[in-house]
Motif scaffolding. Structure first.
Motif, PDB file in Angstrom:
ATOM      1  N   VAL A 110     -53.081 -89.423   4.980  1.00  0.00           N
ATOM      2  CA  VAL A 110     -53.334 -89.440   3.533  1.00  0.00           C
ATOM      3  C   VAL A 110     -52.000 -89.602   2.790  1.00  0.00           C
ATOM      4  CG1 VAL A 110     -54.281 -88.174   1.573  1.00  0.00           C
ATOM      5  CG2 VAL A 110     -55.361 -87.977   3.828  1.00  0.00           C
ATOM      6  N   LEU A 111     -51.892 -90.668   1.987  1.00  0.00           N
ATOM      7  CA  LEU A 111     -50.671 -90.925   1.226  1.00  0.00           C
ATOM      8  C   LEU A 111     -50.886 -90.796  -0.281  1.00  0.00           C
ATOM      9  CD1 LEU A 111     -49.036 -93.883   3.204  1.00  0.00           C
ATOM     10  CD2 LEU A 111     -48.498 -91.441   3.282  1.00  0.00           C
ATOM     11  N   ASP A 112     -51.873 -90.016  -0.663  1.00  0.00           N
ATOM     12  CA  ASP A 112     -52.071 -89.676  -2.063  1.00  0.00           C
ATOM     13  C   ASP A 112     -51.030 -88.611  -2.428  1.00  0.00           C
ATOM     14  OD1 ASP A 112     -52.883 -88.498  -4.469  1.00  0.00           O
ATOM     15  OD2 ASP A 112     -55.002 -88.758  -4.037  1.00  0.00           O
ATOM     16  N   PRO A 113     -50.195 -88.838  -3.473  1.00  0.00           N
ATOM     17  CA  PRO A 113     -49.124 -87.874  -3.797  1.00  0.00           C
ATOM     18  C   PRO A 113     -49.606 -86.465  -4.110  1.00  0.00           C
ATOM     19  CG  PRO A 113     -49.436 -89.469  -5.582  1.00  0.00           C
ATOM     20  CD  PRO A 113     -50.210 -89.973  -4.400  1.00  0.00           C
ATOM     21  N   GLU A 114     -50.873 -86.313  -4.494  1.00  0.00           N
ATOM     22  CA  GLU A 114     -51.401 -84.976  -4.749  1.00  0.00           C
ATOM     23  C   GLU A 114     -51.567 -84.196  -3.451  1.00  0.00           C
ATOM     24  OE1 GLU A 114     -55.241 -82.742  -6.865  1.00  0.00           O
ATOM     25  OE2 GLU A 114     -54.956 -84.898  -7.112  1.00  0.00           O
ATOM     26  N   PHE A 115     -51.678 -84.937  -2.320  1.00  0.00           N
ATOM     27  CA  PHE A 115     -51.927 -84.294  -1.038  1.00  0.00           C
ATOM     28  C   PHE A 115     -50.776 -84.484  -0.053  1.00  0.00           C
ATOM     29  CE2 PHE A 115     -56.325 -85.562  -2.535  1.00  0.00           C
ATOM     30  CZ  PHE A 115     -56.590 -84.329  -3.098  1.00  0.00           C
ATOM     31  N   ILE A 116     -49.585 -84.798  -0.585  1.00  0.00           N
ATOM     32  CA  ILE A 116     -48.353 -84.809   0.217  1.00  0.00           C
ATOM     33  C   ILE A 116     -47.527 -83.627  -0.273  1.00  0.00           C
ATOM     34  CG2 ILE A 116     -46.272 -86.077   0.854  1.00  0.00           C
ATOM     35  CD1 ILE A 116     -47.814 -88.658   0.154  1.00  0.00           C
ATOM     36  N   PHE A 117     -47.080 -82.797   0.646  1.00  0.00           N
ATOM     37  CA  PHE A 117     -46.469 -81.524   0.243  1.00  0.00           C
ATOM     38  C   PHE A 117     -45.008 -81.436   0.682  1.00  0.00           C
ATOM     39  CE2 PHE A 117     -51.001 -81.003   0.356  1.00  0.00           C
ATOM     40  CZ  PHE A 117     -51.274 -80.295  -0.808  1.00  0.00           C
ATOM     41  N   TYR A 118     -44.290 -80.538  -0.002  1.00  0.00           N
ATOM     42  CA  TYR A 118     -42.842 -80.414   0.221  1.00  0.00           C
ATOM     43  C   TYR A 118     -42.446 -78.942   0.230  1.00  0.00           C
ATOM     44  CZ  TYR A 118     -37.822 -81.212  -0.484  1.00  0.00           C
ATOM     45  OH  TYR A 118     -36.463 -81.233  -0.357  1.00  0.00           O
ATOM     46  N   GLU A 119     -41.596 -78.594   1.182  1.00  0.00           N
ATOM     47  CA  GLU A 119     -41.066 -77.228   1.246  1.00  0.00           C
ATOM     48  C   GLU A 119     -39.784 -77.218   2.072  1.00  0.00           C
ATOM     49  OE1 GLU A 119     -42.510 -72.701   2.502  1.00  0.00           O
ATOM     50  OE2 GLU A 119     -43.337 -74.442   3.543  1.00  0.00           O
ATOM     51  N   GLY A 121     -36.965 -78.761   2.005  1.00  0.00           N
ATOM     52  CA  GLY A 121     -36.373 -80.031   2.417  1.00  0.00           C
ATOM     53  C   GLY A 121     -37.232 -80.885   3.329  1.00  0.00           C
ATOM     54  N   GLU A 122     -38.471 -80.478   3.586  1.00  0.00           N
ATOM     55  CA  GLU A 122     -39.343 -81.223   4.498  1.00  0.00           C
ATOM     56  C   GLU A 122     -40.649 -81.620   3.825  1.00  0.00           C
ATOM     57  OE1 GLU A 122     -38.692 -82.346   7.476  1.00  0.00           O
ATOM     58  OE2 GLU A 122     -36.697 -81.427   7.582  1.00  0.00           O
ATOM     59  N   TYR A 123     -41.100 -82.845   4.123  1.00  0.00           N
ATOM     60  CA  TYR A 123     -42.390 -83.329   3.642  1.00  0.00           C
ATOM     61  C   TYR A 123     -43.461 -83.055   4.698  1.00  0.00           C
ATOM     62  CZ  TYR A 123     -39.585 -85.927   0.255  1.00  0.00           C
ATOM     63  OH  TYR A 123     -38.701 -86.272  -0.750  1.00  0.00           O
ATOM     64  N   ALA A 124     -44.669 -82.777   4.241  1.00  0.00           N
ATOM     65  CA  ALA A 124     -45.784 -82.512   5.160  1.00  0.00           C
ATOM     66  C   ALA A 124     -47.019 -83.282   4.697  1.00  0.00           C
ATOM     67  CB  ALA A 124     -46.079 -81.022   5.218  1.00  0.00           C
ATOM     68  N   PHE A 125     -47.719 -83.915   5.640  1.00  0.00           N
ATOM     69  CA  PHE A 125     -48.818 -84.818   5.328  1.00  0.00           C
ATOM     70  C   PHE A 125     -50.131 -84.334   5.941  1.00  0.00           C
ATOM     71  CE2 PHE A 125     -44.888 -87.053   5.112  1.00  0.00           C
ATOM     72  CZ  PHE A 125     -45.023 -88.051   4.153  1.00  0.00           C
ATOM     73  N   CYS A 126     -51.213 -84.736   5.305  1.00  0.00           N
ATOM     74  CA  CYS A 126     -52.554 -84.441   5.825  1.00  0.00           C
ATOM     75  C   CYS A 126     -53.017 -85.586   6.716  1.00  0.00           C
ATOM     76  CB  CYS A 126     -53.562 -84.298   4.679  1.00  0.00           C
ATOM     77  SG  CYS A 126     -53.233 -82.946   3.533  1.00  0.00           S
ATOM     78  N   TYR A 127     -53.582 -85.222   7.853  1.00  0.00           N
ATOM     79  CA  TYR A 127     -54.267 -86.213   8.686  1.00  0.00           C
ATOM     80  C   TYR A 127     -55.752 -85.938   8.557  1.00  0.00           C
ATOM     81  CZ  TYR A 127     -55.484 -89.184  12.635  1.00  0.00           C
ATOM     82  OH  TYR A 127     -56.025 -90.176  13.419  1.00  0.00           O
ATOM     83  N   TYR A 128     -56.489 -86.954   8.077  1.00  0.00           N
ATOM     84  CA  TYR A 128     -57.915 -86.780   7.802  1.00  0.00           C
ATOM     85  C   TYR A 128     -58.726 -87.651   8.771  1.00  0.00           C
ATOM     86  CZ  TYR A 128     -62.284 -86.606   5.112  1.00  0.00           C
ATOM     87  OH  TYR A 128     -63.595 -86.421   4.723  1.00  0.00           O
TER      88      TYR A 128
END
Length: 259
Positions: A110-119, A121-128
């Motif tokens: 998922v590359l929707d910016p609402e569902f891409i997260f940051y903490e 210094g690292e980005y985290a993505f959803c796999y749907y």
């Protein structure tokens, strides 16, 4: 809703005192396929931890986003920089390699910016797992947000955002080649700045030790002159009253005009 483009029927957040979960709901019955087994049994770098289950004929996928913020909320508050765009693009490239390594379909990231997260210094993505879109088109669509989030007072960030947007419009584009182009542009810019600096005339320099010695001598002479000026009237007075006996000192009257 934008999530519909990713095949997500509904997205909601469940917030507790110690944990926050993002829940995607799919309209089909839940099936425990190899993708979920891969995700549940392996902590795959770059992907959010996920748990899947069925409920009333639907599929629920729960992602732990505790302590994380979406990049949408971050960059709507402040501007995105060239450094962050390059870092993000490198992360997506690394994520695609990880997906291939674990036999996961990249078109379900998922590359929707609402569902891409940051903490931290690292980005985290959803796999749907129920998704099925073109990840390359999805990344291009994401660069439209980069253009919107860029500080238009920062020329380098503006150029980076527009280059990413333009290059990802091409058919069968390569993120690796785009990153290489960005790095080459940056190196070229550094070279130009360095050459310009080297061509600037050198400032006049002198021996500071010699200057300090001369200064100290001049200061010493000045002090001596000032000392002489101060003591000369006293010396003249003593000359006029030279060698008095100790008893004679008692009878000496000092006229202020003589000093």
């Amino acid at each position: 809703m934008l999530e519909k483009e990713y095949g997500i029927e509904k997205a909601e957040y469940r917030r507790g005192l110690e944990q926050t979960m993002l829940i995607f709901e799919g309209e089909t019955a839940y099936i425990e396929d190899y993708q979920m087994k891969m995700l549940e049994e392996n902590h795959i770098k770059g992907f959010l931890d996920v748990r899947g289950r069925g409920q009333d004929g639907t599929s629920l996928y729960e992602y732990d986003i505790t302590g994380k913020r979406s990049i949408k909320s971050i960059y709507e508050e402040r501007k995105i920089t060239i450094r962050e765009m390059k870092k993000f693009t490198k992360k997506v490239l690394a994520l695609l390699r990880e997906a291939s390594r674990y036999l996961l379909d990249a078109d379900r990231i998922v590359l929707d910016p609402e569902f891409i997260f940051y903490e931290n210094g690292e980005y985290a993505f959803c796999y749907y797992p129920l998704g099925g879109w073109d990840v390359w088109k999805a990344f291009h669509k994401l660069t439209e947000h980069f253009v919107q989030w860029t500080d238009y007072q920062d020329d380098n960030s503006v150029k980076c955002a527009f280059l990413l947007h333009k290059e990802t419009m091409r058919e069968n584009y390569s993120l690796r080649k785009i990153l290489k182009k960005l790095e080459e542009d940056e190196e070229e810019k550094k070279t130009v700045i360095l050459q310009h600096t080297e061509q600037e005339p050198a400032e006049y320099s002198y021996d500071t030790k010699e200057h300090d010695w001369i200064t100290s001598q001049e200061m010493g002479s000045s002090i001596l002159r000032e000392t002489d000026n101060m003591w000369n009237p006293v010396k003249n007075f003593l000359k006029r009253h030279k060698k008095p006996t100790w008893k004679a000192w008692d009878g000496i009257y000092i006229d202020e005009e003589e000093l």
